[in-house]
Write an enzyme that holds these catalytic residues in place. Structure first.
Site, PDB file in Angstrom:
ATOM      1  CG  LEU A 160      11.112   5.206   5.616  1.00 38.38           C
ATOM      2  CD1 LEU A 160      12.236   6.232   5.778  1.00 38.38           C
ATOM      3  CD2 LEU A 160       9.927   5.571   6.509  1.00 38.38           C
ATOM      4  CG  HIS A 197       6.923   6.957   5.313  1.00 36.02           C
ATOM      5  ND1 HIS A 197       6.848   5.782   4.620  1.00 36.02           N
ATOM      6  CD2 HIS A 197       6.183   6.771   6.437  1.00 36.02           C
ATOM      7  CE1 HIS A 197       6.110   4.909   5.297  1.00 36.02           C
ATOM      8  NE2 HIS A 197       5.682   5.488   6.394  1.00 36.02           N
ATOM      9  CD  GLN A 233       1.076   1.756  15.779  1.00 40.15           C
ATOM     10  OE1 GLN A 233       1.698   2.545  16.465  1.00 40.15           O
ATOM     11  NE2 GLN A 233       0.741   2.033  14.517  1.00 40.15           N
ATOM     12  N   GLY A 237       0.616  12.190   8.383  1.00 39.22           N
ATOM     13  CA  GLY A 237       0.036  12.182   7.042  1.00 39.22           C
ATOM     14  C   GLY A 237      -1.484  12.244   7.087  1.00 39.22           C
ATOM     15  CE  LYS A 289      -2.538   5.500   4.853  1.00 39.99           C
ATOM     16  NZ  LYS A 289      -1.659   4.334   4.923  1.00 39.99           N
ATOM     17  CG  ASP A 290      -2.511   6.729   8.405  1.00 45.38           C
ATOM     18  OD1 ASP A 290      -3.108   5.650   8.253  1.00 45.38           O
ATOM     19  OD2 ASP A 290      -1.415   6.965   7.887  1.00 45.38           O
ATOM     20  CB  SER A 310      -0.244   2.039   2.564  1.00 51.42           C
ATOM     21  OG  SER A 310      -0.166   1.149   3.661  1.00 51.42           O
ATOM     22  CB  SER A 311       4.497   0.228   4.864  1.00 45.50           C
ATOM     23  OG  SER A 311       5.035   1.505   5.124  1.00 45.50           O
TER      24      SER A 311
END
Ligand code: AMP
Length: 296
Positions: free
Chosen positions: A30, A34, A58, A144, A146-147, A182-183
């Site tokens: 996270l 997040h 995925q 989010g 972002k995606d 981003s992770s």
């Protein structure tokens, strides 16, 4: 905060939470993006359920499933501090036991851009999300901005299957230099990290062009492309309808529509980053104003 590992226990605990109930699905590792989703969910709902699950469905066969960052203890601490009521963190075997054989295929929207670069990705996302929605039975689920294509795909799935969940979208959280958190940013080596904000600058250049009155997709994209320099390598830059993710050849081609986004993705070594910004189409195109003043 209660942490549960089985779907049956999580479903039972979720059914006892106050309403409205929010669901915040994550893959863990996270960051502030997040936590902003959780904060918005906390503000707008009576209870919050978060999930941490690195979903193998995925990831493509050559992608980063096995090395995806995992930081469970720290994630759990942060979610508890953020006011999450219930954390569901299942194993792969719990989500996909032997014999699991159903997939949710979102259709054409899932074949473009991210879907083209990651075949099967959105099928995996849609499948895990529908299962998580069924376990949580939340009133709202938070994603989010972002995606953006993920949001569009899940809106399509929720609409097509009449799922009783509202989709809520929280704004993209960025580092000070503009890079969307981003992770996967953890994969970037220092020179790559230094170059990464170039993608956001490209999207901003596209947005600026639109604000100046540019309407043509190719010319808008060219402004973005001019910002992409080594070590960044473009994967795609485009102007799309945020609901369908169809490319828009000209922002004037559908006069009733004002809502477009610039989307982009770029490689840095073997890591690919993605981002998007909303486009504000001026009410009166700048060249129309110019034309009017010249002819008057
Ligand atoms: P992930 O753990 O990467 O699957 O992301 C979980 C959720 O957090 C998804 O809805 C993402 O869109 C969202 N998210 C990831 N990064 C950001 C960010 N920088 N700002 C806002 N939301 C984000």
């Amino acid at each position: 905060m209660l942490t549960l590992r089985t779907a049956a226990e999580a479903a039972q605990a979720a059914s006892r939470l106050a309403r409205p109930l929010a669901l915040v699905p994550t893959m863990g590792a996270l960051h502030a993006g997040h936590l902003a989703l959780v904060a918005q969910a906390r503000r707008d709902n009576a209870a919050v359920m978060a999930t941490i699950f690195v979903n193998p469905l995925q990831f493509g066969p050559t992608e980063d499933f096995s090395r995806y960052p995992r930081a469970f203890a720290e994630d759990e601490r942060q979610l508890e501090a953020a006011g999450v009521d219930l954390l569901f963190a299942p194993s792969v075997e719990e989500m996909y036991p032997a014999g699991f054989d159903t997939g949710i295929d979102p259709g054409a929207i899932a074949t473009r851009f991210e879907g083209a670069l990651r075949p099967g990705h959105f099928r995996g996302v849609a499948t895990v999300c529908v299962k998580l929605f069924a376990i949580a039975r939340a009133d709202r689920v938070y994603f989010g901005a972002k995606d953006a294509q993920q949001v569009a795909v899940l809106r399509q799935v929720v609409r097509d299957l009449a799922l009783p969940t509202e989709i809520a979208v929280a704004p993209t959280v960025r580092d000070l230099d503009g890079l969307a958190l981003s992770s996967r940013n953890a994969y970037l080596r220092p020179p790559e990290r230094a170059a990464a904000p170039g993608l956001y600058r490209a999207l901003q250049a596209m947005s600026d062009a639109v604000e100046r009155g540019e309407t043509n997709r190719d010319r808008i994209v060219a402004f973005g492309r001019a910002q992409i320099a080594a070590p960044l390598r473009e994967a795609y830059l485009d102007v799309v309808d945020p609901l369908t993710f169809e490319a828009v050849p000209d922002t004037t081609s559908r006069p009733e529509q004002k809502n477009f986004i610039a989307i982009g993705s770029a490689w840095l070594g073997t890591t690919r980053i993605i981002d998007n910004v909303p486009l504000t189409v001026p009410a009166v195109p700048a060249n129309a104003v110019l034309h009017a003043s010249v002819t008057e």
